[in-house]
Scaffold this active site. Structure first.
Site, PDB file in Angstrom:
ATOM      1  N   ASN A   6       0.849  -1.192   0.000  1.00  0.00           N
ATOM      2  CA  ASN A   6       0.000   0.000   0.000  1.00  0.00           C
ATOM      3  C   ASN A   6       0.887   1.245   0.000  1.00  0.00           C
ATOM      4  OD1 ASN A   6      -1.740   2.089   0.763  1.00  0.00           O
ATOM      5  ND2 ASN A   6      -3.224   0.566   1.417  1.00  0.00           N
ATOM      6  N   ASP A   8       0.320   4.435  -0.223  1.00  0.00           N
ATOM      7  CA  ASP A   8      -0.175   5.749   0.231  1.00  0.00           C
ATOM      8  C   ASP A   8       0.833   6.535   1.074  1.00  0.00           C
ATOM      9  OD1 ASP A   8      -2.541   4.981  -0.908  1.00  0.00           O
ATOM     10  OD2 ASP A   8      -3.452   4.376   0.975  1.00  0.00           O
ATOM     11  N   HIS A   9       1.569   5.804   1.906  1.00  0.00           N
ATOM     12  CA  HIS A   9       2.442   6.528   2.840  1.00  0.00           C
ATOM     13  C   HIS A   9       3.656   7.147   2.163  1.00  0.00           C
ATOM     14  CE1 HIS A   9       0.067   5.811   6.382  1.00  0.00           C
ATOM     15  NE2 HIS A   9      -0.268   4.687   5.779  1.00  0.00           N
ATOM     16  N   HIS A  41      -4.933   4.161  -2.124  1.00  0.00           N
ATOM     17  CA  HIS A  41      -6.261   4.617  -1.683  1.00  0.00           C
ATOM     18  C   HIS A  41      -6.388   6.089  -2.072  1.00  0.00           C
ATOM     19  CE1 HIS A  41      -9.221   5.029   2.000  1.00  0.00           C
ATOM     20  NE2 HIS A  41      -9.730   5.482   0.881  1.00  0.00           N
ATOM     21  N   ARG A  43      -8.350   9.036  -1.453  1.00  0.00           N
ATOM     22  CA  ARG A  43      -9.379   9.488  -0.503  1.00  0.00           C
ATOM     23  C   ARG A  43     -10.095  10.696  -1.083  1.00  0.00           C
ATOM     24  NH1 ARG A  43      -8.544   7.092   4.808  1.00  0.00           N
ATOM     25  NH2 ARG A  43     -10.238   8.432   5.486  1.00  0.00           N
ATOM     26  N   ARG A  47      -5.761  13.400   0.516  1.00  0.00           N
ATOM     27  CA  ARG A  47      -4.684  13.728   1.446  1.00  0.00           C
ATOM     28  C   ARG A  47      -3.361  13.031   1.109  1.00  0.00           C
ATOM     29  NH1 ARG A  47      -6.814  10.654   6.860  1.00  0.00           N
ATOM     30  NH2 ARG A  47      -8.725  11.734   6.316  1.00  0.00           N
ATOM     31  N   HIS A  48      -3.418  11.982   0.290  1.00  0.00           N
ATOM     32  CA  HIS A  48      -2.137  11.379  -0.124  1.00  0.00           C
ATOM     33  C   HIS A  48      -2.109  11.087  -1.629  1.00  0.00           C
ATOM     34  CE1 HIS A  48      -4.483   7.864   1.060  1.00  0.00           C
ATOM     35  NE2 HIS A  48      -4.255   8.049   2.347  1.00  0.00           N
ATOM     36  N   GLU A  68      -8.136   1.422  -3.823  1.00  0.00           N
ATOM     37  CA  GLU A  68      -9.112   1.483  -2.732  1.00  0.00           C
ATOM     38  C   GLU A  68      -9.826   2.813  -2.834  1.00  0.00           C
ATOM     39  OE1 GLU A  68      -6.799   1.417   0.785  1.00  0.00           O
ATOM     40  OE2 GLU A  68      -6.246  -0.671   0.592  1.00  0.00           O
ATOM     41  N   THR A  99      -8.662   4.235   7.662  1.00  0.00           N
ATOM     42  CA  THR A  99      -9.948   3.540   7.492  1.00  0.00           C
ATOM     43  C   THR A  99     -10.262   2.728   8.755  1.00  0.00           C
ATOM     44  OG1 THR A  99      -9.251   3.346   5.207  1.00  0.00           O
ATOM     45  CG2 THR A  99     -11.262   2.196   5.830  1.00  0.00           C
ATOM     46  N   GLU A 147     -11.841  -8.305   1.581  1.00  0.00           N
ATOM     47  CA  GLU A 147     -10.632  -8.026   2.358  1.00  0.00           C
ATOM     48  C   GLU A 147     -11.074  -7.861   3.808  1.00  0.00           C
ATOM     49  OE1 GLU A 147      -7.842  -5.154   0.846  1.00  0.00           O
ATOM     50  OE2 GLU A 147      -6.950  -4.864   2.831  1.00  0.00           O
ATOM     51  N   HIS A 208      -4.714  -4.016   7.115  1.00  0.00           N
ATOM     52  CA  HIS A 208      -4.827  -2.858   8.001  1.00  0.00           C
ATOM     53  C   HIS A 208      -4.097  -3.091   9.315  1.00  0.00           C
ATOM     54  CE1 HIS A 208      -6.128   0.861   9.705  1.00  0.00           C
ATOM     55  NE2 HIS A 208      -6.533   1.189   8.490  1.00  0.00           N
ATOM     56  N   GLN A 231       1.663   1.069   6.012  1.00  0.00           N
ATOM     57  CA  GLN A 231       2.313   1.962   6.967  1.00  0.00           C
ATOM     58  C   GLN A 231       3.556   1.353   7.602  1.00  0.00           C
ATOM     59  OE1 GLN A 231       2.586   2.241  10.487  1.00  0.00           O
ATOM     60  NE2 GLN A 231       3.087   4.427  10.561  1.00  0.00           N
TER      61      GLN A 231
HETATM   62  N1  PXP Z   1      -6.200  -2.449   3.215  1.00  0.00           N
HETATM   63  C1  PXP Z   1      -7.113  -1.446   3.213  1.00  0.00           C
HETATM   64  C2  PXP Z   1      -8.457  -1.712   2.608  1.00  0.00           C
HETATM   65  C3  PXP Z   1      -6.778  -0.175   3.711  1.00  0.00           C
HETATM   66  O1  PXP Z   1      -7.713   0.810   3.704  1.00  0.00           O
HETATM   67  C4  PXP Z   1      -5.491   0.063   4.193  1.00  0.00           C
HETATM   68  C5  PXP Z   1      -5.099   1.422   4.676  1.00  0.00           C
HETATM   69  O2  PXP Z   1      -5.266   2.354   3.667  1.00  0.00           O
HETATM   70  C6  PXP Z   1      -4.561  -1.013   4.164  1.00  0.00           C
HETATM   71  C7  PXP Z   1      -4.951  -2.258   3.702  1.00  0.00           C
HETATM   72  C8  PXP Z   1      -3.162  -0.850   4.639  1.00  0.00           C
HETATM   73  O3  PXP Z   1      -3.129  -0.550   5.990  1.00  0.00           O
HETATM   74  P1  PXP Z   1      -1.770  -0.168   6.700  1.00  0.00           P
HETATM   75  O4  PXP Z   1      -1.257   1.074   6.045  1.00  0.00           O
HETATM   76  O5  PXP Z   1      -2.160   0.009   8.118  1.00  0.00           O
HETATM   77  O6  PXP Z   1      -0.837  -1.326   6.494  1.00  0.00           O
END
Ligand code: PXP
Length: 258
Positions: A6, A8-9, A41, A43, A47-48, A68, A99, A147, A208, A231
């Site tokens: 993921n 996003d970070h 993701h 949003r 924001r990212h 996502e 989320t 998921e 998550h 993350q």
């Molecule tokens: N799966 C989904 C559906 C999510 O919304 C997220 C966070 O955006 C993740 C996985 C990844 O979560 P994390 O960043 O806590 O590993």
């Protein structure tokens, strides 16, 4: 076990300065050697990751892209325009840090959104709380994937075994015995729902809050075929670099998967 990274970070860091560094696409190219999917993701508050990121990832990345997003009409239009390999529908609240729970499956718009995406050959996953009712409902709605939200499991695990108590935020206030019991129950729920999903011919992913410690605990659930993790990998990358952080997670998944 398949790994969805993921991304996003990476974009969180970029958006902190609104410059193109770190470059999301570069991170995706590098990650593709260690994972089977890139997850992002978009949003509603952007924001990212941004729509441009999706466009570039779909065009240039050699591993499948999992978008996502909420089931909001604007987001579905974006998905239909760029056609990622998969869309994972997630709930979204603007004020949340991340989320925080699974989708509300009683939303009338969901079925229409799922069909519209599948008509364009986009696989659809629903991010759900690990309850048998939500697994059944996902099947009724015609999803390809579910998921399972592991956020509660991760919070319980981290409250017991990590340094989460050092954060200034209140995460969970339970005594040790209650935490241990709740963790056991949550793992049993995840296992039960994964099996139920697989029996209904749904593909089962989870994600998550998973990190280098708690992830091992769910790898015994053989019906879960994919984990989406973000993350913790980016946090680890701050100290050891992205390649090594991804390699460590890949190695862990290979070592402990059933
Ligand atoms: N799966 C989904 C559906 C999510 O919304 C997220 C966070 O955006 C993740 C996985 C990844 O979560 P994390 O960043 O806590 O590993």
């Amino acid at each position: 076990m398949l790994l969805g990274f993921n991304i996003d970070h990476i974009a969180v860091l970029r958006e902190a300065r609104r410059v193109n560094s770190p470059d999301v696409l570069e991170a995706a190219f590098l990650s593709a050697n260690f994972c089977e999917q890139i997850t992002l993701h978009i949003r509603e508050d952007r924001r990212h990751t941004q729509e441009d990121d999706l466009e570039n990832l779909v065009k240039f990345c050699k591993v499948p892209i999992n978008l996502e997003c909420s089931s909001d009409e604007t987001m579905i239009k974006i998905a239909l325009k760029h056609k990622p390999d998969r869309v994972t529908l997630v709930p979204e609240k603007r004020e949340e840090l991340t989320t925080e729970g699974g989708l509300n499956l009683d939303n009338d718009r969901l079925k229409k959104s799922i069909e519209a995406l599948q008509n364009e050959n986009i696989e659809v996953s629903l991010f759900i709380n690990p309850t048998p009712k939500d697994v059944e409902r996902s099947k009724e709605l015609g999803a390809d994937f579910i998921e399972l939200h592991t956020g509660h499991f991760a919070n319980l695990y981290n409250a017991l075994f990590s340094n989460i108590s050092k954060t200034p935020y209140k995460v969970l206030e339970m005594d040790k015995k209650t935490l241990e019991l709740s963790l056991k129950e949550e793992l049993a729920k995840l296992e039960f729902c994964a099996k139920k999903g697989a029996n209904l011919n749904l593909k089962v992913a989870a994600g998550h809050g998973l990190d280098y410690k708690n992830t091992k605990e769910i790898l015994f659930i053989k019906e879960i075929c994919e984990l989406n993790i973000g993350q913790s990998i980016v946090a680890r990358a701050v100290f050891v670099g992205l390649e090594r952080a991804l390699l460590e997670m890949r190695t862990l998944l290979n070592e402990f998967s059933r």
